[in-house]
Design an enzyme around this catalytic site. Structure first.
Site, PDB file in Angstrom:
ATOM      1  N   SER A 210      35.834  34.150  42.881  1.00 30.53           N
ATOM      2  CA  SER A 210      36.731  34.854  41.967  1.00 30.53           C
ATOM      3  C   SER A 210      38.038  35.125  42.726  1.00 30.53           C
ATOM      4  CB  SER A 210      36.082  36.153  41.483  1.00 30.53           C
ATOM      5  OG  SER A 210      36.931  36.832  40.590  1.00 30.53           O
TER       6      SER A 210
ATOM      7  N   TYR B 239      45.066  33.539  34.094  1.00 33.15           N
ATOM      8  CA  TYR B 239      44.398  33.415  35.387  1.00 33.15           C
ATOM      9  C   TYR B 239      43.493  34.625  35.621  1.00 33.15           C
ATOM     10  CZ  TYR B 239      43.589  33.132  40.406  1.00 33.15           C
ATOM     11  OH  TYR B 239      42.991  33.086  41.648  1.00 33.15           O
TER      12      TYR B 239
ATOM     13  N   LYS C 274      39.438  34.764  36.193  1.00 30.56           N
ATOM     14  CA  LYS C 274      38.814  35.305  37.409  1.00 30.56           C
ATOM     15  C   LYS C 274      37.867  36.467  37.102  1.00 30.56           C
ATOM     16  CE  LYS C 274      39.359  32.440  39.337  1.00 30.56           C
ATOM     17  NZ  LYS C 274      38.577  31.620  40.313  1.00 30.56           N
TER      18      LYS C 274
END
Length: 353
Positions: free
Chosen positions: A183, A223, A227
């Protein structure tokens, strides 16, 4: 700065010293408290293993005599990486062609592996893309960041669950298989609850969302959404398959923040990142006196520690920070309702594949 980039002090975990031999010749009998089985030859997949921290992860595993499949999209770039790894380790990684942005390719990769191997001991869901332009989509029309970082990895892992289960059985039910999902501290950038269907699939709803957020913030939010999605799915596997495996998510440090690229380095970041990345990298190199090689080496430490040195009880369902310590993810990652919604959404998207 250390909280974002990683500790400023020298890492306590050293792969050369702390990773056990992975050849299965160690002679130690596995137990429920073992980090990994020392009597079984370790079979490992690293997605995105041809570049960055993925390359460094493959390198350290080869140095410890594991059998490593380097999963990447580009055969040419994988071949170059494998040749370089051979020169550094005197061992050979095995190429597994995998395009996480194409669900048909994901299935083909998993089926190819299952034909070659009876089990899988450790899976590194390492590959990823970062802050891509919003007009970039997967082959099936999903947002490229969510589609690659989350959906592609979820499908790949689900298809490999039989092999992961056989790893546990191969140890006589003493040592669970491991799923290590990369992550990022960037998961904090996910807006709202962290998951929102409207922004994830090509269409009018997504277009309206992008227009509202703007061309600069939309990729950052997407993004972050991917994550935090990595953490949700890592937590899901830790609960859903606790009888045969352990699963955790990791933050690699500054590396993902300053080196935006795809899992095979072939897709450019937006113009803003093409400008900012060299500036940030130069600043960090000055402050930390670290080369890109050292940044990648350190960036691989959290996932290497979680995969080979930590005990199963230490890591399962946890969020691992640099350079191999248990930390706290954003409090939203504990929301099992959102986690369940994301898993159900992905299963719906995968029905045709």
């Amino acid at each position: 700065m250390g909280g974002v980039l990683g500790p400023m002090s020298k890492p306590a975990f050293e792969p050369v010293r702390d990773i056990p031999d992975l050849s299965g010749k160690g002679g130690m009998q596995p137990s429920s408290e073992s980090s990994i089985s020392h009597t079984n030859f370790q079979i490992i997949i690293v997605t995105g293993g041809n570049t960055g921290i993925g390359y460094e992860t493959v390198k350290q595993l080869l140095l410890k005599n594991a059998k490593v499949y380097l999963a990447a999209r580009s055969p040419g770039k994988a071949a170059t990486a494998i040749q370089s790894l051979e020169a550094e380790t005197k061992a050979t990684a095995i190429f597994l062609q995998l395009d996480l942005g194409d669900l048909a390719s994901v299935r083909q990769a998993a089926e190819s592996f299952l034909k070659l191997e009876g089990r899988l001991d450790i899976l590194f869901n390492n590959a990823g893309v970062m802050n891509c332009p919003t007009d970039m989509l997967t082959k099936q029309g999903h947002d490229l960041q969510f589609g690659t970082n989350v959906l592609g990895h979820f499908f790949f892992t689900e298809l490999l669950l039989p092999a992961l289960t056989r790893s546990y059985e191969h140890s006589n039910g003493k040592v669970p298989a491991r799923i290590i999902t990369t992550s990022s501290i960037g998961h904090h950038a996910a807006p709202g609850c962290g998951f929102d269907v409207a922004s994830l699939r090509d269409g009018p709803e997504r277009d309206a969302w992008i227009k509202k957020e703007g061309s600069i913030l939309a990729p950052v939010y997407l993004y972050g959404r991917s994550k935090i999605g990595n953490i949700y799915m890592a937590n899901y596997w830790a609960k859903a398959h606790s009888d045969v495996l352990v699963s955790c998510s990791v933050h690699s440090g500054a590396i993902r923040l300053i080196c935006p690229q795809t899992h095979d380095g072939s897709i450019a970041a937006p113009p803003s990142h093409r400008v900012l990345t060299p500036i940030v990298r130069t600043f960090l190199s000055f402050v930390l006196r670290d080369s890109d090689e050292l940044l990648n080496r350190r960036g691989a430490l959290p996932q290497l520690w979680a995969a080979t040195a930590a005990t199963p009880a230490q890591i399962t369902g946890q969020y691992v920070l640099p350079w191999g310590v248990i930390g706290k993810a954003n409090k939203r990652t504990a929301d099992t309702k959102v986690e369940r919604e994301m898993i159900e959404y992905m299963r719906e998207q995968l029905q045709e594949y």
